[in-house]
Design an enzyme around this catalytic site. Structure first.
Site, PDB file in Angstrom:
ATOM      1  N   ARG A  74      49.516  25.559  84.806  1.00  0.00           N
ATOM      2  CA  ARG A  74      49.290  26.883  83.980  1.00  0.00           C
ATOM      3  C   ARG A  74      49.345  27.956  85.325  1.00  0.00           C
ATOM      4  NH1 ARG A  74      43.889  27.272  81.149  1.00  0.00           N
ATOM      5  NH2 ARG A  74      44.860  26.375  79.726  1.00  0.00           N
ATOM      6  N   ARG A 143      38.990  33.093  85.193  1.00  0.00           N
ATOM      7  CA  ARG A 143      40.411  32.940  84.818  1.00  0.00           C
ATOM      8  C   ARG A 143      41.261  34.290  84.875  1.00  0.00           C
ATOM      9  NH1 ARG A 143      40.201  27.556  81.155  1.00  0.00           N
ATOM     10  NH2 ARG A 143      38.477  26.500  82.153  1.00  0.00           N
ATOM     11  N   LYS A 214      33.586  28.122  82.568  1.00  0.00           N
ATOM     12  CA  LYS A 214      34.741  29.279  82.622  1.00  0.00           C
ATOM     13  C   LYS A 214      34.106  30.687  82.488  1.00  0.00           C
ATOM     14  CE  LYS A 214      36.399  27.947  78.078  1.00  0.00           C
ATOM     15  NZ  LYS A 214      37.328  27.529  77.371  1.00  0.00           N
ATOM     16  N   LYS A 216      35.712  34.601  81.732  1.00  0.00           N
ATOM     17  CA  LYS A 216      36.949  35.227  81.135  1.00  0.00           C
ATOM     18  C   LYS A 216      36.476  36.940  81.337  1.00  0.00           C
ATOM     19  CE  LYS A 216      38.506  31.664  78.372  1.00  0.00           C
ATOM     20  NZ  LYS A 216      38.925  31.219  76.997  1.00  0.00           N
ATOM     21  N   CYS A 435      47.069  27.425  68.963  1.00  0.00           N
ATOM     22  CA  CYS A 435      46.946  26.568  70.037  1.00  0.00           C
ATOM     23  C   CYS A 435      47.867  25.757  70.160  1.00  0.00           C
ATOM     24  CB  CYS A 435      45.442  26.304  70.217  1.00  0.00           C
ATOM     25  SG  CYS A 435      45.126  25.011  68.968  1.00  0.00           S
ATOM     26  N   CYS A 441      47.324  18.125  74.006  1.00  0.00           N
ATOM     27  CA  CYS A 441      45.737  18.625  74.484  1.00  0.00           C
ATOM     28  C   CYS A 441      44.904  17.414  73.759  1.00  0.00           C
ATOM     29  CB  CYS A 441      45.529  19.905  73.484  1.00  0.00           C
ATOM     30  SG  CYS A 441      43.772  20.295  73.712  1.00  0.00           S
ATOM     31  N   CYS A 480      41.124  22.335  66.744  1.00  0.00           N
ATOM     32  CA  CYS A 480      39.860  21.803  66.994  1.00  0.00           C
ATOM     33  C   CYS A 480      39.037  22.939  67.184  1.00  0.00           C
ATOM     34  CB  CYS A 480      39.846  21.061  68.342  1.00  0.00           C
ATOM     35  SG  CYS A 480      39.528  21.760  69.897  1.00  0.00           S
ATOM     36  N   CYS A 484      40.801  28.190  71.400  1.00  0.00           N
ATOM     37  CA  CYS A 484      41.679  28.636  72.275  1.00  0.00           C
ATOM     38  C   CYS A 484      42.379  30.140  71.652  1.00  0.00           C
ATOM     39  CB  CYS A 484      42.409  27.366  72.914  1.00  0.00           C
ATOM     40  SG  CYS A 484      41.604  26.377  74.057  1.00  0.00           S
TER      41      CYS A 484
END
Length: 567
Positions: A74, A143, A214, A216, A435, A441, A480, A484
């Site tokens: 990424r 991120r 994480k 954001k 996603c 994934c 899921c 995302c």
């Protein structure tokens, strides 16, 4: 955490990693096609996830073989901005090293899929040679910093871009491990390990454990919340007076991820906390990050995001602790909130005599298919017209800095490659997002990116028949519950619950500042459109004047929607 608290396994890995080095240098050159579990966790901070091909799992298991390992890489692009030459390099990489496709993320980044371990060093090295980076695109750090991608030439938008770049640079990991592993041809890391006690010098913001999870950050405007500012751990809502940003309302504690097996987890919309002037914004941001660093849950990663700390403490206690770390008074909020959302598709003037064009890229996947050649079109545009490239949070592209004489030329290239332009796409498809899910994934339970286009095909016709084709609403699908594609604040959220079945959420809104609610669970993929059409029929029959679909569902509530559809 108390002194007797037990760190989670990932925390122990980070603690012993010598600032994100671990055994990555040694494993990078061994004969295996994959990394060990410790390195897999550390590699995320370097911008790559180890994955395996889900489509090949059954065949491999039947033949007695192992997993077909590969990597997602990424690129972190603050505000989604890159040049034509940088886009061309990413397209080369997807052809030469990846799986022939490039993907725009929901956080304005780019992802390469299908990279083999033997090509990982070359991939990251080349991305950096093109003056981009993968550092901090994943992992327990801040991120990619999001920002409205519109290339408007004004003092307001210039301030947003300045703040975006400032935050991204200041919160980037400072360990030299990334440079030593990926940018030095002779890197082994053996002679550069840093003493564990030197955390303040090496990582003055993160420390040797980095963050519990994480983090954001995004920046939005009241008249354009195109980056979903309420879904971030920390959001900045610009307060504009005249032609200048006078400050920001700071919003904290957003986050979409949910673990289905853990009822203690939940999605959250951020809460407005304080106002800050542009010159002090970075100080407040660092204070928030440090509070999360020192008090976030390091025992259980399922509840390690900032939203859980705020839920446990309450906003007032959290605000007081941030003020303590900031070392000053936090100003009260300004009475300003989001009131519009622009996806920036189609042609727009920039304010300097030039234009930008927003091209919808379905689910962010850039490829040459059987009926269209999007990748080839973008390559030709970047080679011949050489526009700026800005990526949106809905996984689409803005071609910027277009001279008026080149407008027809750009459209001709798209049409010659049979690319459906933004003018010809349906509203339902334009505001949809999925996603990645299968096959890459590892967390995905079922399909998403490969399933949503077919659902939209069917939904388009039904909406046309109902006379609702012009209704503007967001529909977001994930394979899921991890969220995302931000499915929990959209008008319609479709979340994979098990193979081929989805939970339907309704009642969010385009503005992104309200959570939706669970409407129906475990709905087979073949029944999803019919379930949605039934609600749209009620919407057409009982909506109030100018009421949006999301607002209608929110007003009626789940019981009323279910009762009507059972009649």
């Amino acid at each position: 955490m108390s002194e007797t608290s037990k760190l989670s396994p990932v925390e122990e890995i980070k603690e012993q990693s010598h600032y994100l080095r671990g055994a990555i240098p040694e494993e990078l050159v061994d004969e295996n096609d994959h990394f060990g579990k410790e390195s897999v966790q550390l590699l995320k901070h370097h911008g790559t996830y180890q994955q395996d091909d889900r489509d090949q799992r059954k065949a491999a298991k039947a033949s007695g073989g192992g997993k077909s390992h590969m990597f997602m890489v990424r690129t972190k692009l603050p505000g989604g901005r890159l040049t034509s030459s940088q886009m061309l390099e990413e397209l080369k990489l997807c052809d030469e090293i990846g799986n022939d496709t490039l993907r725009i993320t929901s956080r304005q980044g780019l992802q390469l899929h299908g990279v083999l371990k033997q090509n990982l060093h070359q991939t990251i090295h080349r991305i950096n040679a093109a003056k981009m980076t993968t550092l901090g695109a994943c992992g327990d750090v801040n991120r990619n910093v999001m920002c409205c991608p519109a290339p408007i030439k004004s003092a307001v938008y210039a301030e947003l871009r300045r703040m975006t770049d400032l935050i991204a640079e200041h919160l980037a990991p400072r360990s030299t491990a990334y440079h030593e592993i990926w940018l030095r041809d002779d890197a082994t890391g053996e002679d550069t390990k840093v003493a564990q006690t030197d955390a303040e010098h090496v990582e003055p913001i993160y420390g040797r454990h980095y963050l519990p999870r994480k983090f954001k950050i995004g920046i939005a405007l009241p008249h354009d919340n195109c980056i979903d500012v309420y879904t971030h751990d920390l959001g900045l809502l610009a307060i504009v007076e005249g032609d200048h940003v006078i400050g920001y309302n700071v919003i904290v504690g957003g986050g979409m991820g949910v673990t289905p097996s853990a009822k203690k987890t939940f999605p959250a919309i951020g809460q407005p906390m304080c106002f800050v002037s542009p010159d002090r914004a970075l100080d407040v941001i660092v204070a928030v990050v440090k509070v999360q660093r020192d008090f976030g849950n390091r025992e259980d990663r399922k509840v390690a995001r900032l939203k859980y700390l705020i839920a446990n403490w309450g906003l007032e206690e959290f605000r007081n602790k941030v003020a303590e770390y900031y070392g000053g008074h936090l100003e009260p909020l300004r009475d300003v909130d989001v009131y519009e959302f622009d996806d920036h598709m189609g042609w727009h003037e920039q304010g300097d005599g030039r234009w930008f064009y927003g091209l919808n890229v379905e689910n962010g996947r850039i490829l040459d298919g059987e009926t269209f050649q999007l990748k080839s079109a973008i390559r030709e545009i970047c080679t011949t017209i050489q526009p700026g490239i800005h990526l949106t949070s809905h996984q689409s592209i803005l071609f910027t800095d277009i001279e008026a004489v080149d407008k027809d030329r750009l459209m001709e290239i798209l049409q010659r490659h049979h690319v459906v332009t933004s003018e010809d796409i349906s509203i339902a498809r334009r505001w949809s997002m999925a996603c990645v899910a299968w096959p890459t994934c590892g967390l995905s339970i079922t399909e998403s990116e490969r399933a949503l286009p077919g659902l939209i095909d069917a939904l388009e016709g039904e909406l046309e028949r109902l006379g609702l084709a012009s209704e503007r609403f967001t529909i977001r699908m994930t394979g899921c519950p991890n969220g995302c594609a931000r499915p929990y604040n959209s008008d319609i959220g479709l979340v994979g619950k098990t193979a081929g079945k989805y939970t339907i959420f309704l009642g969010g809104r385009l503005l992104g500042n309200r959570l939706n609610f669970l409407y129906k669970d475990l709905v087979p993929e073949t029944d999803v459109v019919a379930e949605l059409v039934a609600v749209f029929k009620q919407f057409k029959s009982e909506r109030e004047a100018s009421e949006s679909f999301g607002d209608f569902c929110h007003r009626k509530g789940v019981a009323a929607l279910l009762d009507w559809n059972e009649d």
